[in-house]
Design a protein around this motif. Sequence first.
Motif, PDB file in Angstrom:
ATOM      1  N   PRO A 198       0.934  -1.214   0.041  1.00 18.80           N
ATOM      2  CA  PRO A 198      -0.059   0.001   0.170  1.00 18.80           C
ATOM      3  C   PRO A 198       0.777   1.293   0.004  1.00 18.80           C
ATOM      4  O   PRO A 198       2.014   1.227   0.388  1.00 18.80           O
ATOM      5  CB  PRO A 198      -0.660  -0.022   1.214  1.00 18.80           C
ATOM      6  N   VAL A 199       0.265   2.448  -0.428  1.00 20.28           N
ATOM      7  CA  VAL A 199       0.895   3.598  -0.521  1.00 20.28           C
ATOM      8  C   VAL A 199       0.469   4.463   0.796  1.00 20.28           C
ATOM      9  O   VAL A 199      -0.671   4.908   1.070  1.00 20.28           O
ATOM     10  CB  VAL A 199       0.496   4.426  -1.696  1.00 20.28           C
ATOM     11  N   PRO A 200       1.387   4.467   1.853  1.00 19.82           N
ATOM     12  CA  PRO A 200       0.970   5.344   2.742  1.00 19.82           C
ATOM     13  C   PRO A 200       0.452   6.677   2.641  1.00 19.82           C
ATOM     14  O   PRO A 200       0.867   7.382   1.732  1.00 19.82           O
ATOM     15  CB  PRO A 200       2.245   5.331   3.759  1.00 19.82           C
ATOM     16  N   ALA A 201      -0.169   7.384   3.705  1.00 24.34           N
ATOM     17  CA  ALA A 201      -0.467   8.886   3.621  1.00 24.34           C
ATOM     18  C   ALA A 201       0.682   9.678   3.281  1.00 24.34           C
ATOM     19  O   ALA A 201       1.552   9.375   4.032  1.00 24.34           O
ATOM     20  CB  ALA A 201      -1.493   9.050   5.019  1.00 24.34           C
ATOM     21  N   GLY A 202       0.717  10.491   2.261  1.00 17.48           N
ATOM     22  CA  GLY A 202       1.611  11.239   2.109  1.00 17.48           C
ATOM     23  C   GLY A 202       2.952  10.590   1.254  1.00 17.48           C
ATOM     24  O   GLY A 202       3.966  11.267   0.905  1.00 17.48           O
ATOM     25  N   GLY A 203       2.615   9.214   0.880  1.00 20.43           N
ATOM     26  CA  GLY A 203       3.947   8.478   0.466  1.00 20.43           C
ATOM     27  C   GLY A 203       3.726   8.503  -1.037  1.00 20.43           C
ATOM     28  O   GLY A 203       2.712   9.149  -1.632  1.00 20.43           O
ATOM     29  N   SER A 204       4.638   7.689  -1.904  1.00 21.07           N
ATOM     30  CA  SER A 204       4.742   7.846  -3.274  1.00 21.07           C
ATOM     31  C   SER A 204       4.627   6.282  -3.664  1.00 21.07           C
ATOM     32  O   SER A 204       5.175   5.736  -2.773  1.00 21.07           O
ATOM     33  CB  SER A 204       5.808   8.496  -3.715  1.00 21.07           C
ATOM     34  N   LEU A 205       4.127   6.207  -4.894  1.00 24.15           N
ATOM     35  CA  LEU A 205       4.331   4.909  -5.522  1.00 24.15           C
ATOM     36  C   LEU A 205       5.084   4.915  -6.817  1.00 24.15           C
ATOM     37  O   LEU A 205       4.617   6.095  -7.812  1.00 24.15           O
ATOM     38  CB  LEU A 205       2.584   4.468  -5.791  1.00 24.15           C
ATOM     39  N   THR A 206       5.693   3.887  -7.013  1.00 30.45           N
ATOM     40  CA  THR A 206       6.194   3.587  -8.418  1.00 30.45           C
ATOM     41  C   THR A 206       5.875   2.504  -9.111  1.00 30.45           C
ATOM     42  O   THR A 206       5.921   1.306  -8.425  1.00 30.45           O
ATOM     43  CB  THR A 206       7.841   3.836  -8.522  1.00 30.45           C
ATOM     44  N   LEU A 207       5.313   2.586 -10.278  1.00 32.75           N
ATOM     45  CA  LEU A 207       4.892   1.369 -10.999  1.00 32.75           C
ATOM     46  C   LEU A 207       5.595   1.431 -12.416  1.00 32.75           C
ATOM     47  O   LEU A 207       5.714   2.405 -12.986  1.00 32.75           O
ATOM     48  CB  LEU A 207       3.317   1.300 -11.482  1.00 32.75           C
ATOM     49  N   ASP A 208       5.960   0.202 -12.997  1.00 30.97           N
ATOM     50  CA  ASP A 208       6.490  -0.045 -14.278  1.00 30.97           C
ATOM     51  C   ASP A 208       5.635  -0.841 -14.794  1.00 30.97           C
ATOM     52  O   ASP A 208       5.218  -1.927 -14.545  1.00 30.97           O
ATOM     53  CB  ASP A 208       7.852  -0.837 -13.910  1.00 30.97           C
ATOM     54  N   ILE A 209       5.088  -0.155 -16.384  1.00 26.69           N
ATOM     55  CA  ILE A 209       4.161  -0.548 -16.814  1.00 26.69           C
ATOM     56  C   ILE A 209       4.620  -0.776 -18.607  1.00 26.69           C
ATOM     57  O   ILE A 209       5.154   0.063 -19.090  1.00 26.69           O
ATOM     58  CB  ILE A 209       2.884   0.281 -17.115  1.00 26.69           C
ATOM     59  N   ASP A 210       4.317  -2.183 -19.012  1.00 29.23           N
ATOM     60  CA  ASP A 210       4.557  -2.416 -20.319  1.00 29.23           C
ATOM     61  C   ASP A 210       3.200  -2.298 -21.185  1.00 29.23           C
ATOM     62  O   ASP A 210       2.207  -3.058 -20.467  1.00 29.23           O
ATOM     63  CB  ASP A 210       5.409  -3.565 -20.527  1.00 29.23           C
ATOM     64  N   PHE A 211       3.036  -1.562 -22.063  1.00 28.15           N
ATOM     65  CA  PHE A 211       1.702  -1.517 -22.884  1.00 28.15           C
ATOM     66  C   PHE A 211       1.879  -1.423 -24.051  1.00 28.15           C
ATOM     67  O   PHE A 211       3.116  -0.983 -24.872  1.00 28.15           O
ATOM     68  CB  PHE A 211       1.098  -0.332 -22.089  1.00 28.15           C
ATOM     69  N   LEU A 212       0.817  -1.745 -24.959  1.00 27.01           N
ATOM     70  CA  LEU A 212       0.772  -1.787 -26.525  1.00 27.01           C
ATOM     71  C   LEU A 212      -0.489  -1.159 -26.819  1.00 27.01           C
ATOM     72  O   LEU A 212      -1.413  -1.321 -26.402  1.00 27.01           O
ATOM     73  CB  LEU A 212       0.749  -3.294 -26.865  1.00 27.01           C
ATOM     74  N   SER A 213      -0.531   0.015 -27.498  1.00 27.43           N
ATOM     75  CA  SER A 213      -1.442   0.669 -27.938  1.00 27.43           C
ATOM     76  C   SER A 213      -1.639   0.546 -29.475  1.00 27.43           C
ATOM     77  O   SER A 213      -0.938   0.891 -30.202  1.00 27.43           O
ATOM     78  CB  SER A 213      -1.188   2.199 -27.766  1.00 27.43           C
ATOM     79  N   GLN A 214      -2.842   0.030 -29.711  1.00 32.77           N
ATOM     80  CA  GLN A 214      -3.079   0.219 -31.138  1.00 32.77           C
ATOM     81  C   GLN A 214      -4.182   1.313 -31.507  1.00 32.77           C
ATOM     82  O   GLN A 214      -5.354   1.463 -30.857  1.00 32.77           O
ATOM     83  CB  GLN A 214      -3.833  -1.266 -31.462  1.00 32.77           C
TER      84      GLN A 214
END
Length: 742
Positions: A198-214
């Motif tokens: 979870p992201v705590p109050a005031g905290g930060s989150l980093t996600l790595d996302i691979d995607f394909l857009s047609q």
Amino acid sequence: MKPTVTGWLGALALCGATAMPALVHAQAQAAMPAPATSVATPAPVFTPIPFAPANASAPQVPSAPDAWGGPRTGNEPTLSDRVVDYRIDAALDAGKHAVSGKEQLTWRNRSDREVRSIYVHLYLNAFQNEGSTFFTEREILTAHSGSRGAAKLEKGQWGWIDLKQVTQNGAALKWTFVHPDGGPKTDQTVARIDLAQPVPAGGSLTLDIDFLSQLPRVVERTGWWGDFNLVAQWFPKIGVLELPGERGATQVRWNVHEFHFNSEFYADFGRFDVTLTVPSDYTVGAVGEQQGAPVTANGKTTYHYLQGDVHDFAWVAAKGYKVLDGSWQGPGSPKVALRVLYPPEYAASAQPVLKASTDSLTYFSDTLGAYPYRTLTAVVPPYNASEAGGMEYPTFFTAEGYKDVTPGTVTQYAIDFVTIHEFGHGYFYGLLASNEFEEPMLDEGLNEYWDQRMLRERGQGLDLTNSLLRRTGFAPSISGFALERMSADLKQPYDPLGENAWDRLSSGSYGTVYSRTATAMHDLEERLGKDVTERAFREYYKRWHFRHPSAADLRATLIDVSGDAKNVNEVFDQYVYGTAHIDDRVANIDSEEVLPPAGSTVANGKHTDGDSTAQDKRIDKQREDWKKAHPNARPGTGPFPWHSTVSVVREGAPVPQTLRVTFADGSHQELRWNDDRRWARFEFTGPSKVVSAELDPQRRIYLDANKLNDSRTVESNGAASRRWSADFAALVQAFYSLLVSL
């Protein structure tokens, strides 16, 4: 399809799904024997964060003073309070019109509670099949009215966005499609991603996302045609976590609506660091500043763009395109590099687009606030891709293209208006960052109003002349605000201006957000005064740029600056939050001479015999003597006074009116009718009778649904009907001329 409460509650249940493992664990721990010397402490219960209501629209309560971090003073390290950071590495497969991307999303939790799931928009999934919210609404909303976005997609022309992988600190995450507005289960434009930590109050989150857009074939706002690719709404974009006191929120909530047919967008401010790899023979333009020289290898070229303090990123890659560059600088603004990208067939449009963009920078900076960015890119779509035209993104917009742009013609007006309009979105959608889902009037409507103010300052209206009319010497034109009034559906509006984008009777009703807002603001300006209105909008921009205002915040600012709560509240209550209409009319004019009364009278204590014949002779004698003394007198004047009455009727909402009454001797008198009476009768006694009466003689009330009944004459006069007939004929001819030019 109208969302239901049941759909919302279902969404809340989905939102809380990630709470279950923690809850089960807590229950298991509670079941174990506790040490004799300790007391078991109940585990905290996690409360899911709800969605903004599916029927959310313009709030009526102003935002808190510290909403979105409070007003920007200019002394902060960044222009906006950056909530999100996107680093995207994207490559275009030009043959397939597909974009593969790697996105690193960093997001800051502004709330006072932990976040266990986040929500992302996958806008391109609106175009993957006819089961999306977009297509199901299109079928309903366009059944009885036209709209853009009506193209029919065929095999090989659909578009979508696939999440290939999402990780948090190396841990693979799962995602689920959700329906915050109760849309069809086949819609996949919003996804919930359940977090490993979870992201705590005031905290930060980093996600790595691979995607394909047609990309789809150009259908609305994005897509391809031939070797042209407008790449917009193409990456996973996180929703907005609103806090209490922000845009009507009373609790922490996710504002992450499905992609509706008529709606556009809403997102947090942040920073975009994007690299784009395309075939080397393609021209590229994008949001933000290009960093260094492009790098070319193996027939591919990579461009690097960086832009902070914006909330979206779009780009174009097109083969065979030309470039026209310019620059601009104004007080308080950095030097701005302008660029127009255009196809060879629309070379005539490049310079007009550049000039209109430069003029817009000057006008909007002077009247609202300084333009803060260093770039502005305008794209002219190619022939057969007009659906890609007229769309806005921060520092980047698409205009329209014409093969011939002759000064003073319909095409000149069209290209100027569209360019000014799309640039103007850079303020009302871009810098003010209005919620286009829930309050389209704050973007489309206010922008349309400010565009028409600019055109009015330029003295530019729609010229209705053509070659035939010029030869006859007849050169009619119509002002921009008059054009807005014609399409504003003033007689019977079905939806308040402050309604959201999707709960509308039809796309035609949604379209009046543009014209009816512009008309309502025009009339409010007439009440408050031009200078006062402009000061109020400058203050609105000063308070709310780089934040997310609501209609209630606009109303509060207008009242604070003008000090006229009555008129501001009247317009907002009747039009922004209501569906009132205005139709005041002159109903009757009646006049009669005030003659000596017939019948017996008392003189010196004696009654006369009431000889009516003698009375008539005396009256006739007085008239003859008066005519001899006044041989050039106008009809309706004479030796006896006249008593006239003018009756006015109110068919709709009350509005401050001026009544101008004209008398037979050429004089006139003006009165104010400013109350709630459904009708009023005004009486006049004087040397001549009333020959005409006119409401709103200065033509300030554009919201009046029927201006033809604003005036009445005692004797018929065909001038008005001839004028209207001539103007209508000219408008029809101009419309057909525009069709030919398109």
